[in-house]
Design a protein around this motif. Structure first.
Motif, PDB file in Angstrom:
ATOM      1  N   SER A  71       1.535   3.248  -4.776  1.00 46.00           N
ATOM      2  CA  SER A  71       0.339   2.502  -4.401  1.00 46.00           C
ATOM      3  C   SER A  71      -0.801   2.786  -5.376  1.00 46.00           C
ATOM      4  CB  SER A  71      -0.075   2.839  -2.969  1.00 46.00           C
ATOM      5  OG  SER A  71      -0.315   4.223  -2.822  1.00 46.00           O
ATOM      6  N   GLN A  72      -0.880   4.021  -5.882  1.00 44.37           N
ATOM      7  CA  GLN A  72      -1.903   4.349  -6.874  1.00 44.37           C
ATOM      8  C   GLN A  72      -1.665   3.586  -8.170  1.00 44.37           C
ATOM      9  OE1 GLN A  72      -4.698   6.045  -6.608  1.00 44.37           O
ATOM     10  NE2 GLN A  72      -5.186   5.610  -8.771  1.00 44.37           N
ATOM     11  N   ALA A 109       3.791  -1.226  -1.047  1.00 49.38           N
ATOM     12  CA  ALA A 109       3.052  -0.361  -1.964  1.00 49.38           C
ATOM     13  C   ALA A 109       1.950  -1.137  -2.679  1.00 49.38           C
ATOM     14  CB  ALA A 109       4.004   0.274  -2.983  1.00 49.38           C
ATOM     15  N   ALA A 110       2.250  -2.387  -3.059  1.00 49.05           N
ATOM     16  CA  ALA A 110       1.242  -3.218  -3.712  1.00 49.05           C
ATOM     17  C   ALA A 110       0.084  -3.505  -2.766  1.00 49.05           C
ATOM     18  CB  ALA A 110       1.872  -4.524  -4.200  1.00 49.05           C
ATOM     19  N   VAL A 111       0.392  -3.838  -1.523  1.00 48.66           N
ATOM     20  CA  VAL A 111      -0.655  -4.108  -0.537  1.00 48.66           C
ATOM     21  C   VAL A 111      -1.549  -2.883  -0.359  1.00 48.66           C
ATOM     22  CG1 VAL A 111      -1.100  -4.580   1.909  1.00 48.66           C
ATOM     23  CG2 VAL A 111       0.652  -5.873   0.689  1.00 48.66           C
ATOM     24  N   GLU A 112      -0.926  -1.718  -0.221  1.00 50.38           N
ATOM     25  CA  GLU A 112      -1.700  -0.497  -0.023  1.00 50.38           C
ATOM     26  C   GLU A 112      -2.546  -0.169  -1.252  1.00 50.38           C
ATOM     27  OE1 GLU A 112       1.333   2.287   1.013  1.00 50.38           O
ATOM     28  OE2 GLU A 112       1.380   1.645   3.130  1.00 50.38           O
ATOM     29  N   GLY A 113      -1.997  -0.431  -2.430  1.00 47.64           N
ATOM     30  CA  GLY A 113      -2.764  -0.209  -3.644  1.00 47.64           C
ATOM     31  C   GLY A 113      -3.970  -1.120  -3.731  1.00 47.64           C
ATOM     32  N   LEU A 114      -3.767  -2.392  -3.405  1.00 53.01           N
ATOM     33  CA  LEU A 114      -4.887  -3.335  -3.440  1.00 53.01           C
ATOM     34  C   LEU A 114      -5.929  -2.985  -2.385  1.00 53.01           C
ATOM     35  CD1 LEU A 114      -2.962  -4.893  -5.325  1.00 53.01           C
ATOM     36  CD2 LEU A 114      -3.650  -6.978  -4.152  1.00 53.01           C
ATOM     37  N   GLU A 115      -5.480  -2.566  -1.215  1.00 50.68           N
ATOM     38  CA  GLU A 115      -6.427  -2.182  -0.158  1.00 50.68           C
ATOM     39  C   GLU A 115      -7.343  -1.052  -0.620  1.00 50.68           C
ATOM     40  OE1 GLU A 115      -4.630  -2.927   4.257  1.00 50.68           O
ATOM     41  OE2 GLU A 115      -3.776  -1.275   3.114  1.00 50.68           O
ATOM     42  N   SER A 116      -6.803  -0.138  -1.399  1.00 51.43           N
ATOM     43  CA  SER A 116      -7.597   1.011  -1.836  1.00 51.43           C
ATOM     44  C   SER A 116      -8.739   0.616  -2.761  1.00 51.43           C
ATOM     45  CB  SER A 116      -6.699   2.041  -2.529  1.00 51.43           C
ATOM     46  OG  SER A 116      -6.281   1.585  -3.807  1.00 51.43           O
ATOM     47  N   ASP A 119     -13.795  -3.543  -1.651  1.00 49.59           N
ATOM     48  CA  ASP A 119     -14.425  -4.843  -1.892  1.00 49.59           C
ATOM     49  C   ASP A 119     -14.045  -5.442  -3.240  1.00 49.59           C
ATOM     50  OD1 ASP A 119     -15.671  -4.640   0.556  1.00 49.59           O
ATOM     51  OD2 ASP A 119     -17.574  -3.903  -0.266  1.00 49.59           O
ATOM     52  N   GLU A 120     -13.497  -4.629  -4.124  1.00 53.34           N
ATOM     53  CA  GLU A 120     -13.106  -5.122  -5.445  1.00 53.34           C
ATOM     54  C   GLU A 120     -11.645  -5.585  -5.480  1.00 53.34           C
ATOM     55  OE1 GLU A 120     -15.306  -5.480  -7.957  1.00 53.34           O
ATOM     56  OE2 GLU A 120     -16.745  -4.839  -6.439  1.00 53.34           O
ATOM     57  N   ALA A 121     -10.984  -5.552  -4.350  1.00 50.92           N
ATOM     58  CA  ALA A 121      -9.575  -5.951  -4.308  1.00 50.92           C
ATOM     59  C   ALA A 121      -9.424  -7.433  -4.638  1.00 50.92           C
ATOM     60  CB  ALA A 121      -8.984  -5.669  -2.932  1.00 50.92           C
ATOM     61  N   PRO A 122      -8.423  -7.767  -5.426  1.00 52.42           N
ATOM     62  CA  PRO A 122      -8.181  -9.188  -5.709  1.00 52.42           C
ATOM     63  C   PRO A 122      -7.609  -9.914  -4.500  1.00 52.42           C
ATOM     64  CG  PRO A 122      -6.476  -7.821  -6.702  1.00 52.42           C
ATOM     65  CD  PRO A 122      -7.485  -6.882  -6.125  1.00 52.42           C
ATOM     66  N   ARG A 123      -7.737 -11.215  -4.504  1.00 57.26           N
ATOM     67  CA  ARG A 123      -7.057 -12.037  -3.489  1.00 57.26           C
ATOM     68  C   ARG A 123      -5.546 -11.872  -3.676  1.00 57.26           C
ATOM     69  NH1 ARG A 123      -9.781 -17.054  -3.663  1.00 57.26           N
ATOM     70  NH2 ARG A 123     -10.946 -16.229  -1.895  1.00 57.26           N
ATOM     71  N   PHE A 124      -4.819 -11.880  -2.570  1.00 55.45           N
ATOM     72  CA  PHE A 124      -3.376 -11.639  -2.620  1.00 55.45           C
ATOM     73  C   PHE A 124      -2.632 -12.839  -2.054  1.00 55.45           C
ATOM     74  CE2 PHE A 124       0.566  -9.417  -1.053  1.00 55.45           C
ATOM     75  CZ  PHE A 124       1.019  -9.005  -2.297  1.00 55.45           C
TER      76      PHE A 124
END
Length: 235
Positions: A71-72, A109-116, A119-124
Motif C-alpha cells: 500500500s505504501q 493494496a492500491a485502494v489503501e495506498g490511495l486512501e493514505s 485529500d490529495e488522493a486521485p479519483r479511482f
C-alpha cells in the motif's frame, strides 16, 4: 521504493492518468482516446516488452508487478496523479492464487495506498463486471471462484473507502462496435446475457475523465444500447 510522481499538465482540463493494466484490451482502446483529449496517460504493465507499443499510443510506460506492491508503494506511485484506472486482472485464468493476488490483494493494496493520500488522493475508476458485488458461485477452489470472490471483495472495499471513486459494471464483453449505451437502474434485475463492447467501456472511462466527475451511482452497470455515453450522468 517508487519515486513520487509529479503533477503535470499544460491544459487546465488536462488530467494525469495512471492506467493499471494498460496493455489489456480495454486499456489499449482507452489510451488513445485520452491522449487525443490532451490527458497524460501513464500505463502500468508488468512486461517491459510492451513499452514500445504503449509509447506508440502516446502513453508513458510504468513497469511494475502489482502483486509485489505494498500500500505504501501504491501511495508513492499514485501521488501526483489526478485519476487512477484499475484495468488489471488475472480474469480467472490459471492458478487461483494468482487471481487472488491480482484481482483482490493487489486492488485492495492500491485502494489503501490511495486512501493514505487523504485529500490529495486521485479519483479511482475500477473496471469490474455487472453484479460483481453480489455474485455467488460454488467454492470449488478453482480460478473462476477466486475471480468472483476477488472482485466482490475488492469492489466492496472500494465502496467502503473514502475515495472519490466509481466501479464500472459492464455486461459480457465483446469486440463489437459501439452503437450506444443503456445504463441499468440501481437495484434492477440483471440479465446476465447482456453484452457490452470493450470500446464502450473505453468510451465511458474517457467520458468520466473528460468531464472530471463521477456518475451519480456506483456501481455503474451498463450494456449496449442506443443512448449517448453522456447519458451516464442522468440520475
Amino acid at each position: 521504493m517508487i519515486a513520487n510522481a509529479v503533477r503535470v499538465g499544460t491544459m487546465t482540463d488536462s488530467k494525469k492518468v495512471l492506467y493499471i493494466g494498460g496493455h489489456g484490451k480495454i486499456g489499449l482502446l482507452t489510451t488513445p482516446k485520452l491522449v487525443e483529449k490532451g490527458h497524460a496517460v501513464h500505463s502500468l504493465v508488468r512486461n517491459p516488452d510492451y513499452k514500445e507499443e504503449l509509447e506508440g499510443l502516446g502513453a508513458t510506460p510504468v513497469i511494475a508487478d502489482i502483486t509485489k506492491l505494498s500500500s505504501q508503494d501504491w501511495a508513492e506511485l499514485a501521488d501526483g496523479f489526478d485519476v487512477v484506472v484499475w484495468g488489471a486482472g488475472n480474469g480467472g485464468r490459471g492458478a487461483a492464487a494468482l487471481t487472488f493476488a491480482v484481482d483482490q490483494d493487489g486492488a485492495i493494496a492500491a485502494v489503501e495506498g490511495l486512501e493514505s493520500l487523504g485529500d490529495e488522493a486521485p479519483r479511482f475508476i475500477m473496471i469490474s463486471y455487472m453484479g460483481a458485488t453480489t455474485n455467488e458461485v460454488e467454492n470449488d477452489g478453482g480460478s473462476w471462484y477466486a475471480y468472483v470472490e476477488s472482485k466482490k471483495n475488492a469492489d466492496n472495499r472500494i465502496n467502503a473507502s473514502s475515495l472519490d471513486s466509481v466501479i464500472l459494471g459492464p455486461g459480457v464483453l465483446t469486440e463489437d462496435a459501439t452503437t450506444g449505451i443503456t445504463v441499468s437502474d440501481p437495484g434492477s434485475t440483471r440479465d446476465s446475457d447482456v453484452e457490452t463492447p470493450r470500446e464502450l467501456v473505453a468510451d465511458v472511462i474517457a467520458e468520466i475523465i473528460n468531464e472530471d466527475k463521477v456518475p451519480p451511482h456506483s456501481p455503474l452497470e451498463f450494456y449496449t444500447g442506443d443512448k449517448p455515453v453522456s447519458s451516464i450522468w442522468e440520475s
